[in-house]
Design a protein around this motif. Sequence first.
Motif, mmCIF file in Angstrom:
data_model
loop_
_atom_site.group_PDB
_atom_site.id
_atom_site.type_symbol
_atom_site.label_atom_id
_atom_site.label_comp_id
_atom_site.label_asym_id
_atom_site.label_seq_id
_atom_site.Cartn_x
_atom_site.Cartn_y
_atom_site.Cartn_z
ATOM 1 N N VAL A 133 -11.662 14.276 -28.794
ATOM 2 C CA VAL A 133 -12.213 13.278 -27.877
ATOM 3 C C VAL A 133 -12.411 13.900 -26.504
ATOM 4 O O VAL A 133 -11.478 14.437 -25.912
ATOM 5 N N PHE A 134 -13.640 13.832 -26.013
ATOM 6 C CA PHE A 134 -13.988 14.266 -24.659
ATOM 7 C C PHE A 134 -14.001 13.002 -23.811
ATOM 8 O O PHE A 134 -14.792 12.097 -24.075
ATOM 9 N N LYS A 135 -13.115 12.922 -22.810
ATOM 10 C CA LYS A 135 -13.037 11.709 -22.008
ATOM 11 C C LYS A 135 -12.748 12.051 -20.554
ATOM 12 O O LYS A 135 -12.246 13.135 -20.241
ATOM 13 N N SER A 136 -13.033 11.110 -19.689
ATOM 14 C CA SER A 136 -12.795 11.288 -18.259
ATOM 15 C C SER A 136 -11.316 11.562 -18.014
ATOM 16 O O SER A 136 -10.455 10.879 -18.546
ATOM 17 N N GLY A 137 -11.028 12.602 -17.245
ATOM 18 C CA GLY A 137 -9.647 12.969 -16.959
ATOM 19 C C GLY A 137 -9.015 13.864 -18.009
ATOM 20 O O GLY A 137 -7.851 14.221 -17.920
ATOM 21 N N GLY A 138 -9.793 14.232 -19.030
ATOM 22 C CA GLY A 138 -9.275 15.082 -20.105
ATOM 23 C C GLY A 138 -10.277 16.153 -20.465
ATOM 24 O O GLY A 138 -10.942 16.724 -19.596
ATOM 25 N N THR A 139 -10.421 16.418 -21.745
ATOM 26 C CA THR A 139 -11.399 17.382 -22.222
ATOM 27 C C THR A 139 -12.796 16.827 -21.945
ATOM 28 O O THR A 139 -13.055 15.644 -22.174
ATOM 29 N N HIS A 140 -13.696 17.662 -21.427
ATOM 30 C CA HIS A 140 -15.044 17.208 -21.116
ATOM 31 C C HIS A 140 -16.025 18.373 -21.105
ATOM 32 O O HIS A 140 -15.619 19.533 -21.084
ATOM 33 N N LEU A 141 -17.306 18.034 -21.115
ATOM 34 C CA LEU A 141 -18.361 19.010 -20.934
ATOM 35 C C LEU A 141 -18.697 19.059 -19.457
ATOM 36 O O LEU A 141 -18.791 18.012 -18.805
ATOM 37 N N MET A 142 -18.872 20.255 -18.917
ATOM 38 C CA MET A 142 -19.269 20.406 -17.518
ATOM 39 C C MET A 142 -20.658 21.039 -17.487
ATOM 40 O O MET A 142 -20.862 22.130 -18.017
ATOM 41 N N PHE A 143 -21.604 20.327 -16.910
ATOM 42 C CA PHE A 143 -22.969 20.821 -16.742
ATOM 43 C C PHE A 143 -23.076 21.387 -15.333
ATOM 44 O O PHE A 143 -22.683 20.735 -14.362
ATOM 45 N N ASP A 144 -23.613 22.596 -15.230
ATOM 46 C CA ASP A 144 -23.715 23.278 -13.941
ATOM 47 C C ASP A 144 -25.139 23.820 -13.789
ATOM 48 O O ASP A 144 -25.843 24.019 -14.778
ATOM 49 N N LYS A 145 -25.538 24.045 -12.570
ATOM 50 C CA LYS A 145 -26.870 24.590 -12.272
ATOM 51 C C LYS A 145 -27.955 23.745 -12.931
ATOM 52 O O LYS A 145 -28.840 24.261 -13.627
ATOM 53 N N LEU A 146 -27.873 22.433 -12.704
ATOM 54 C CA LEU A 146 -28.847 21.509 -13.296
ATOM 55 C C LEU A 146 -30.264 21.857 -12.848
ATOM 56 O O LEU A 146 -30.498 22.113 -11.664
ATOM 57 N N LYS A 147 -31.184 21.846 -13.802
ATOM 58 C CA LYS A 147 -32.589 22.113 -13.485
ATOM 59 C C LYS A 147 -33.233 20.889 -12.842
ATOM 60 O O LYS A 147 -34.209 21.004 -12.104
ATOM 61 N N HIS A 148 -32.699 19.723 -13.150
ATOM 62 C CA HIS A 148 -33.094 18.461 -12.525
ATOM 63 C C HIS A 148 -31.918 17.504 -12.676
ATOM 64 O O HIS A 148 -31.081 17.659 -13.555
#
Length: 151
Positions: free
Chosen positions: A99-114
Amino acid sequence: MRGFAVSAAVLTGALVLAGCGSDGGGDGEGGISVSGAYMPQPVSDDMAAGFLTIVNDSGTKAELTSVTSDVGEVTLHETAGGTMEEVQDLAVPAHGQLVFKSGGTHLMFDKLKHKPEEGQTVAVELHFAEADPVVVKMPVKSATYIPKTGQ
């Protein structure tokens, strides 16, 4: 009779292809499925987070090794004791879930193109060590969105 056999073969092929990947639903047939995927609308122009649940219905552990997206770079992160750190891979237990959830394991998107906006959809591809990639369409929700599951 020959036309029926061809139609049955085409239908079977379509059903097999429909089971590949995921758009938030699961196939439940002894493999990897995804549910509850979403991205809160980013407050920053260059960073965002993503949340989802990966379900492994197979009898062997799956290993998520990376995530890719056309919207920007994606890394895997865990938060423990108030500290966020990048990890190289994450285990999805046999007959279990990650489970990816706020405050725990999550995906981090960086250098957004938009900057993704509420109402849009962001596509990501989950890559596993010994399983086929899974494509997931993440709807962009409001920045304050809290799912009913509490993710």
